[in-house]
Design a protein around this motif. Structure first.
Motif, PDB file in Angstrom:
ATOM      1  N   UNK A 384       0.851  -1.207   0.000  1.00 32.69           N
ATOM      2  CA  UNK A 384       0.000   0.000   0.000  1.00 32.69           C
ATOM      3  C   UNK A 384       0.877   1.244   0.000  1.00 32.69           C
ATOM      4  N   UNK A 385       0.331   2.316  -0.547  1.00 28.74           N
ATOM      5  CA  UNK A 385       0.983   3.630  -0.545  1.00 28.74           C
ATOM      6  C   UNK A 385      -0.019   4.655  -0.038  1.00 28.74           C
ATOM      7  N   UNK A 386       0.506   5.813   0.382  1.00 23.53           N
ATOM      8  CA  UNK A 386      -0.415   6.806   0.933  1.00 23.53           C
ATOM      9  C   UNK A 386       0.197   8.176   1.088  1.00 23.53           C
ATOM     10  N   UNK A 387      -0.571   9.019   1.761  1.00 18.38           N
ATOM     11  CA  UNK A 387      -0.177  10.406   1.947  1.00 18.38           C
ATOM     12  C   UNK A 387       0.947  10.603   2.930  1.00 18.38           C
ATOM     13  N   UNK A 388       1.343   9.557   3.680  1.00 18.84           N
ATOM     14  CA  UNK A 388       2.453   9.689   4.623  1.00 18.84           C
ATOM     15  C   UNK A 388       3.800   9.397   3.980  1.00 18.84           C
ATOM     16  N   UNK A 389       3.857   9.327   2.635  1.00 17.85           N
ATOM     17  CA  UNK A 389       5.097   9.165   1.856  1.00 17.85           C
ATOM     18  C   UNK A 389       5.799   7.847   2.125  1.00 17.85           C
ATOM     19  N   UNK A 390       5.049   6.829   2.501  1.00 19.96           N
ATOM     20  CA  UNK A 390       5.658   5.532   2.795  1.00 19.96           C
ATOM     21  C   UNK A 390       5.067   4.453   1.898  1.00 19.96           C
ATOM     22  N   UNK A 407      11.407   6.833   2.308  1.00 21.89           N
ATOM     23  CA  UNK A 407      12.448   7.411   1.472  1.00 21.89           C
ATOM     24  C   UNK A 407      11.947   8.527   0.579  1.00 21.89           C
ATOM     25  N   UNK A 408      10.681   8.473   0.194  1.00 19.58           N
ATOM     26  CA  UNK A 408      10.106   9.544  -0.622  1.00 19.58           C
ATOM     27  C   UNK A 408       9.896  10.788   0.237  1.00 19.58           C
ATOM     28  N   UNK A 409      10.000  11.940  -0.390  1.00 19.29           N
ATOM     29  CA  UNK A 409       9.796  13.213   0.318  1.00 19.29           C
ATOM     30  C   UNK A 409       8.391  13.762   0.133  1.00 19.29           C
ATOM     31  N   UNK A 410       7.540  13.045  -0.575  1.00 23.38           N
ATOM     32  CA  UNK A 410       6.162  13.486  -0.785  1.00 23.38           C
ATOM     33  C   UNK A 410       5.241  12.297  -0.872  1.00 23.38           C
ATOM     34  N   UNK A 411       3.995  12.561  -1.207  1.00 21.28           N
ATOM     35  CA  UNK A 411       2.970  11.521  -1.277  1.00 21.28           C
ATOM     36  C   UNK A 411       3.377  10.437  -2.266  1.00 21.28           C
ATOM     37  N   UNK A 412       3.209   9.179  -1.883  1.00 24.43           N
ATOM     38  CA  UNK A 412       3.427   8.051  -2.793  1.00 24.43           C
ATOM     39  C   UNK A 412       2.092   7.661  -3.394  1.00 24.43           C
ATOM     40  N   UNK A 424       9.931  -4.129  -5.262  1.00 21.04           N
ATOM     41  CA  UNK A 424       8.711  -3.349  -5.425  1.00 21.04           C
ATOM     42  C   UNK A 424       9.116  -1.938  -5.832  1.00 21.04           C
ATOM     43  N   UNK A 425       8.411  -1.402  -6.835  1.00 17.72           N
ATOM     44  CA  UNK A 425       8.671  -0.042  -7.315  1.00 17.72           C
ATOM     45  C   UNK A 425       7.535   0.869  -6.848  1.00 17.72           C
ATOM     46  N   UNK A 426       7.899   2.078  -6.448  1.00 16.94           N
ATOM     47  CA  UNK A 426       6.913   3.056  -5.979  1.00 16.94           C
ATOM     48  C   UNK A 426       7.165   4.388  -6.676  1.00 16.94           C
ATOM     49  N   UNK A 427       6.077   5.146  -6.895  1.00 16.58           N
ATOM     50  CA  UNK A 427       6.180   6.463  -7.505  1.00 16.58           C
ATOM     51  C   UNK A 427       5.597   7.497  -6.559  1.00 16.58           C
ATOM     52  N   UNK A 428       6.026   8.753  -6.732  1.00 15.79           N
ATOM     53  CA  UNK A 428       5.673   9.779  -5.744  1.00 15.79           C
ATOM     54  C   UNK A 428       5.468  11.124  -6.422  1.00 15.79           C
ATOM     55  N   UNK A 429       4.895  12.017  -5.648  1.00 16.81           N
ATOM     56  CA  UNK A 429       4.707  13.392  -6.087  1.00 16.81           C
ATOM     57  C   UNK A 429       6.034  14.146  -6.125  1.00 16.81           C
ATOM     58  N   UNK A 430       7.092  13.568  -5.544  1.00 18.05           N
ATOM     59  CA  UNK A 430       8.408  14.211  -5.547  1.00 18.05           C
ATOM     60  C   UNK A 430       9.162  14.001  -6.860  1.00 18.05           C
ATOM     61  N   UNK A 431       8.438  13.525  -7.914  1.00 18.02           N
ATOM     62  CA  UNK A 431       8.980  13.350  -9.281  1.00 18.02           C
ATOM     63  C   UNK A 431       9.962  12.211  -9.392  1.00 18.02           C
ATOM     64  N   UNK A 453       5.029  15.245 -11.122  1.00 23.42           N
ATOM     65  CA  UNK A 453       4.615  14.151 -10.245  1.00 23.42           C
ATOM     66  C   UNK A 453       4.469  12.859 -11.041  1.00 23.42           C
ATOM     67  N   UNK A 454       5.040  11.775 -10.542  1.00 24.45           N
ATOM     68  CA  UNK A 454       4.926  10.459 -11.180  1.00 24.45           C
ATOM     69  C   UNK A 454       3.680   9.802 -10.595  1.00 24.45           C
ATOM     70  N   UNK A 455       2.651   9.612 -11.433  1.00 27.91           N
ATOM     71  CA  UNK A 455       1.345   9.201 -10.932  1.00 27.91           C
ATOM     72  C   UNK A 455       1.084   7.705 -11.016  1.00 27.91           C
ATOM     73  N   UNK A 456       1.884   6.970 -11.789  1.00 29.55           N
ATOM     74  CA  UNK A 456       1.719   5.509 -11.837  1.00 29.55           C
ATOM     75  C   UNK A 456       3.031   4.870 -12.248  1.00 29.55           C
TER      76      UNK A 456
END
Length: 610
Positions: A384-390, A407-412, A424-431, A453-456
């Motif tokens: 799962x991903x969420x607004x806590x950047x985890x 590790x992300x500095x913004x929303x995942x 596992x790969x994750x994307x975030x609003x931190x580009x 922002x990387x949205x998917x």
């Protein structure tokens, strides 16, 4: 003899009264021949006063001033001159309509004047009382007429006054009501201002605290990244030193072995054990092309499950599941079971059995809303991903948190597992895109070429090390997860991208990529030629939030912000069905058999279409 016009003029000029005239026998009267005279009147004598004046001058030479004096209209407050008897008789006869008698009187009067038998001095005048009575009668009639007019005006004025009073009372009542509402609103505003004044210090304190915590978090994140970079450099240095020592030791042992017997020494045995030591970091599998279907679907005959065009046209709502109390952000299908996972703004993820919607499991642990959910290939874990950047990994059997990746500095926004299950790969609003190693529990690489922002993000099929990402910078990118390099940039959209996915069907030797943007444009890309889209479908003007292929690659579902989910038949590349919702649709997915289409909306419900 007077004309009718002259008679009317005489009626308006003289005062009439009543008297009795004795009857005379016409047989005893001696008629004489009358000399004809020119009695024609000029146009100036057509007037009554001029006519009477001419008659008087011809008969007895009376001065015109006397005639004018007798015929002058009396004025109120001025004593009128006495009226002569002959004038009184004429007026009376005219008033009574006795025109024949008047003609006889005029004829006899004129004859007597002509013969000189009439003494005008003996005629005399009518008493003033008759004139006064006539004048009073006229004034009384005028007064009655004026009274009637005044009464009519007073009546209409009274009606107008009554209506105005009613309108005044109505507007006065409305004015009082408006004043009461105004006073009530003023009182409510005063109370609200007092409450806002009470809340302002707390809001200011919370804002300052949030800003300080956010700054500390950013500083900690920067320091952590720096520390991790230093650790990685140190580990690389130690690894290189260890390799050089091992090479030196190997060369030395090899030389000693050549000089001595073939029996290995103790030192050589220890080195062999260190070479066989398995590092903690996972290794990417060798990339291969082939069947992209999950293992549980490879042996299943495809022809019996492929939906045809009629089935794409015939989706109907089967049931709804009240899954969450807040909007649903993402849905994910189970690889081999009729189970769907959902994530929501209420910080919960849940598993639901299809089609009845039985709750299988749920979990809570994120400190902010959830944005994405994805199944692990071994079907026992969930990401799962969420607004806590985890990024968090959960054990489905226990519903407990197994691993939290920070590790992300913004929303995942979302995450995708490698088919081997180790990455596992994750994307975030931190580009950025991060690839995490689940064995060593660390970030193996960070992909940074996107400018928005990387949205998917999604791995392309089974055994593939290639990542597909979509971004708000209007581009799609393909990445090599092993080298952390962008292998290709795909351009074609003119609006920010919201999602992209790849078909999982093995019916063809190539894959198809589907992408959607904030203008409602859906594009299909052939992986053999990514220079331009092969198909463009417009579903706008509202944004398209997500796209999902069915398991066989025959249909594409699109989640729309306009409150509808559309099904595109890929055999005709046309919209085959529009499924209406009560609110915006955030996510769509098919179950693992393709029999059900699932859509999640802002109202917190999962719609099951079959």
């Amino acid at each position: 003899m007077t004309t009718s016009k002259q008679q009317d003029s005489i009626t308006g000029s003289f005062n009439l009264g009543f008297t009795s005239i004795p009857a005379e026998n016409d047989e005893s009267f001696q008629y004489e021949d009358v000399i004809e005279e020119d009695n024609s009147l000029t146009e100036e004598e057509e007037d009554l006063e001029a006519t009477l004046l001419a008659i008087k001058q011809r008969s007895d030479g009376i001065q015109p001033a006397a005639s004018k004096t007798r015929n002058t209209i009396t004025r109120p407050g001025v004593c009128p001159p006495p009226e002569s008897v002959e004038d009184y008789l004429r007026n009376f006869l005219l008033k009574m309509g006795m025109t024949k008698t008047l003609d006889c009187f005029q004829t006899e009067w004129n004859e007597m004047l002509q013969k000189g038998l009439l003494n005008t001095e003996l005629v005399g005048a009518v008493a003033d009382v008759y004139t006064q009575n006539h004048r009073l009668d006229s004034e009384l009639a005028n007064v009655h007429r004026e009274r009637d007019e005044y009464m009519s005006i007073a009546s209409s004025t009274a009606e107008t006054l009554t209506s105005l009073q009613k309108a005044r009372d109505f507007h006065r009542t409305q004015h009082k009501r408006v004043l009461q509402e105004k006073n009530r609103l003023i009182e409510d505003m005063r109370k609200l201002k007092i409450q806002c004044g009470r809340y302002e210090p707390a809001v200011r304190q919370i804002t300052e605290r949030y800003q300080s915590i956010f700054r500390q978090k950013m500083l900690v994140s920067l320091e952590r990244d720096k520390a991790l970079a230093q650790v990685h450099r140190l580990q690389a240095t130690l690894h290189n030193m260890d390799l050089s020592e091992r090479r030196q030791s190997l060369n030395q042992d090899t030389r000693e072995a050549r000089c001595k017997t073939k029996t290995p020494s103790k030192k050589t045995a220890e080195f062999s054990g260190s070479v066989k030591h398995v590092a903690r970091d996972s290794k990417f599998p060798v990339g291969r092309r082939g069947n992209n279907l999950p293992p549980s679907m490879k042996e299943r005959p495809m022809d019996s499950h492929v939906p045809n065009k009629a089935k794409a046209d015939g989706f109907q709502l089967r049931s709804t599941i009240k899954a969450h109390s807040q909007p649903i952000s993402c849905l994910a299908r189970h690889p081999s079971k009729c189970v769907v996972a959902s994530s929501s703004d209420d910080r919960l993820w849940k598993l639901w059995g299809l089609p009845r919607g039985d709750l299988v499991a749920s979990g809570e642990g994120h400190t902010e809303w959830l944005s994405g959910v994805s199944f692990h290939p071994d079907e026992t874990k969930l990401g799962t991903t969420g607004g806590d950047a985890s990024v968090r990994i959960w054990d489905l059997s226990k519903g407990q948190l197994v691993l939290s990746l920070q590790g992300h500095s913004g929303v995942t926004w979302c995450c995708s597992f490698h088919s081997c299950g180790d990455f596992v790969a994750s994307c975030s609003i931190d580009c950025t895109i991060k690839v995490w190693d689940l064995q060593s529990e660390r970030c193996r690489s960070t992909l940074r070429d996107h400018r928005g922002s990387v949205n998917s993000v999604e791995f392309l099929g089974s055994g593939s090390n290639t990542l597909l990402s979509s971004s708000a910078d209007k581009t799609l990118r393909l990445w090599d997860a092993r080298t952390s390099l962008c292998s290709q940039t795909i351009r074609g959209h003119s609006s920010p991208l919201n999602a992209a996915t790849v078909s999982s069907s093995s019916s063809t030797s190539y894959s198809t990529i589907a992408s959607c943007d904030s203008s409602g444009i859906v594009m299909l890309w052939d992986t053999r030629n990514l220079a331009a889209p092969s198909v463009v479908v417009e579903t706008g003007p509202r944004p398209s939030n997500q796209v999902a292929f069915d398991p066989w690659g025959k249909m594409l579902a699109v989640a729309g912000e306009d409150g509808s989910a559309r099904v595109i038949d890929l055999s005709t590349n046309q919209v085959a069905a529009v499924l209406r919702h009560d609110d915006a649709v955030q996510s769509v997915t098919f179950d693992h058999t393709g029999a059900y289409l699932l859509s999640g909306a802002l109202d917190g419900q999962i719609y099951v279409w079959s």
